[in-house]
Design an enzyme around this catalytic site. Structure first.
Site, PDB file in Angstrom:
ATOM      1  N   HIS A  93       6.338   3.563  -4.974  1.00  0.00           N
ATOM      2  CA  HIS A  93       5.040   2.940  -5.225  1.00  0.00           C
ATOM      3  C   HIS A  93       4.174   2.966  -3.976  1.00  0.00           C
ATOM      4  O   HIS A  93       3.785   1.925  -3.458  1.00  0.00           O
ATOM      5  CB  HIS A  93       5.236   1.490  -5.681  1.00  0.00           C
ATOM      6  CG  HIS A  93       6.194   1.341  -6.816  1.00  0.00           C
ATOM      7  ND1 HIS A  93       7.370   0.616  -6.723  1.00  0.00           N
ATOM      8  CD2 HIS A  93       6.165   1.857  -8.078  1.00  0.00           C
ATOM      9  CE1 HIS A  93       8.017   0.672  -7.874  1.00  0.00           C
ATOM     10  NE2 HIS A  93       7.313   1.415  -8.709  1.00  0.00           N
TER      11      HIS A  93
ATOM     12  N   GLY B  86      -4.348   4.282  -6.663  1.00  0.00           N
ATOM     13  CA  GLY B  86      -3.521   3.419  -5.829  1.00  0.00           C
ATOM     14  C   GLY B  86      -3.899   3.413  -4.369  1.00  0.00           C
ATOM     15  O   GLY B  86      -3.560   2.474  -3.642  1.00  0.00           O
TER      16      GLY B  86
END
Length: 452
Positions: A367, A400
């Site tokens: 992530h 992101g």
């Protein structure tokens, strides 16, 4: 490479000082957009409880965290297993969907149309409304045009022009595109903060291989349960169907905050018992027996990305990671090792570390976040709170890389909510000033395009 997990972070994420100022507060700023993202991605709590989930619950109980254990909310159409039905989400505008077959292969792409991937919702609906999707088109640079607007340059010589461009290529793609375009003088005013404040979600990854070769833990979605061993730490389990490469990446579980000492301890273990590593790498029914754990924290730490010469192909410049001052992103979390030990006790198996963490001392993450983060100005960020790139009107970053802090849980829902907020505010501005993006695009291209 998306397991379909749709978790909301704790309040600490929204109050992290890395966020730029917001009068309403970022929890309130995003609350309605979390609801929209949840609807668009078909958020539903996992219905299936498998053997891996029961062992994770036993792990949580043994760590005194049983009350925090529960099923995860997912972007999956569970329906009736294997049964195809007309679009259940968008009043028939979407594609047919098939009930989840619990094959555990979410990470490598659902072959049955059960996972709510973007091509089945956002992109599907956009295309029906006139958007042109150009798959397998690689963008290599973006150039501002003398009269305003941008030219997007793709591999093979293709060129697209538009008054506005939205970058949504993920952290590695977006940051590299901005670096390359700035170094070529095509986007000369991109902030010097590009590549900074990159977050790994303060993550460590551990695993357990069950001893019994007949064990099969794969039935279910890739991720289906979670718990919090402490207030700052979040754990999910992973079925790793398709992850054959993991047998070459795992090794003995070794503790140690100091990377050099941990490396020596791991290498010593490998040298003293090489047959254990050989047995691991040659294990029968490896994937069926394997459980992987992503252990995440919402605490402050970071790395930096730079655009430097490749160590393998020195004639090319690529993204490289660097340790920065302050609190570096971890390559070891004691909570992650403890989860692996307790799970191994429950299932009857061997707890394992990633060798890149234990030997390499690397921060490993599923992530990665930040690198083109929000800020008050170009002095402390790459984009403003409306996702506009400082110094380049009409250029936006919406993925992101815009996230300024460690989310502490799987970030997909947060990234989508931030994109929904961007879209709502962008649409409102265009409605208020319809001539603000009047740069004429080249024939055949749209006024606003996305590079992803």
């Amino acid at each position: 490479m998306w397991a379909g997990v749709l978790l909301e972070p704790k309040d600490e994420f929204f109050t992290d000082p890395a966020w730029p100022a917001s009068a309403a507060g970022w929890r309130d700023e995003l609350a309605g957009h979390y609801r929209t993202a949840s609807r668009m991605l078909g958020r539903e709590t996992t219905r299936h409880v498998g053997q891996m989930d029961l062992h994770l619950q036993a792990t949580a109980r043994s760590m005194g965290a049983d009350r925090t254990y529960g099923p995860t909310p997912m972007a999956i159409w569970f329906g009736e297993e294997g049964v195809t039905v007309p679009d259940p989400y968008f009043d028939g505008e979407g594609p047919d969907r098939t009930g989840c077959r619990l094959c555990g292969a979410c990470l490598i792409g659902c072959p049955y149309g059960s996972k709510n991937a973007l091509d089945l919702n956002y992109l599907w609906l956009a295309e029906k409304r006139g958007a042109r999707i150009r798959p397998e088109t690689r963008v290599e640079a973006i150039a501002e045009l003398p009269g305003g607007g941008y030219e997007v340059r793709a591999a093979g010589g293709e060129r697209f022009r538009a008054g506005e461009v939205v970058l949504a290529a993920g952290v590695l793609g977006t940051v590299e595109l901005l670096f390359r375009s700035r170094e070529q003088g095509l986007l000369p005013r991109v902030s010097p903060r590009l590549g900074e404040r990159v977050r790994t979600n303060s993550e460590a990854i551990t695993a357990v291989l069950a001893d019994d070769p007949r064990t099969d833990l794969t039935r279910g979605p890739t991720i289906s349960s979670e718990f919090y061993p402490d207030a700052a730490t979040h754990v999910t389990q992973n079925r790793y169907v398709g992850g054959w490469h993991m047998r070459f990446q795992l090794g003995p579980l070794v503790d140690g905050e100091d990377p050099a000492r941990r490396r020596r301890a791991t290498l010593t273990r490998l040298a003293r018992a090489p047959w254990q590593q050989i047995r691991l790498m040659a294990a029968r029914n490896f994937i069926a027996r394997l459980s992987v754990f992503t252990v995440m924290q919402n605490v402050e730490n970071e790395i930096r990305l730079v655009f430097d010469r490749s160590p393998v192909r020195p004639w090319r410049r690529v993204l490289r990671s660097r340790v920065v001052g302050g609190t570096r992103a971890p390559s070891y979390l004691p909570q992650a090792n403890e989860v692996a030990r307790r799970f191994a006790e429950s299932v009857g198996g061997r707890p394992l570390n990633l060798l890149l963490e234990s030997v390499g001392g690397k921060s490993i993450t599923a992530h990665v976040l930040g690198g083109a983060s929000m800020g008050e100005s170009a002095a402390d960020g790459v984009i403003d709170t409306d996702h506009r790139v400082f110094g380049h009107a009409g250029l936006y970053v919406v993925d992101g890389s815009a996230v300024p802090a460690n989310v502490g849980v799987n970030p997909s829902l947060t990234i989508t909510a931030m994109a929904e907020r961007f879209a709502a505010r962008h649409a409102a501005r265009r409605a208020a000033t319809p001539s603000s993006t009047s740069t004429s695009p080249s024939p055949g291209s749209s006024r606003t395009i996305g590079a992803s």
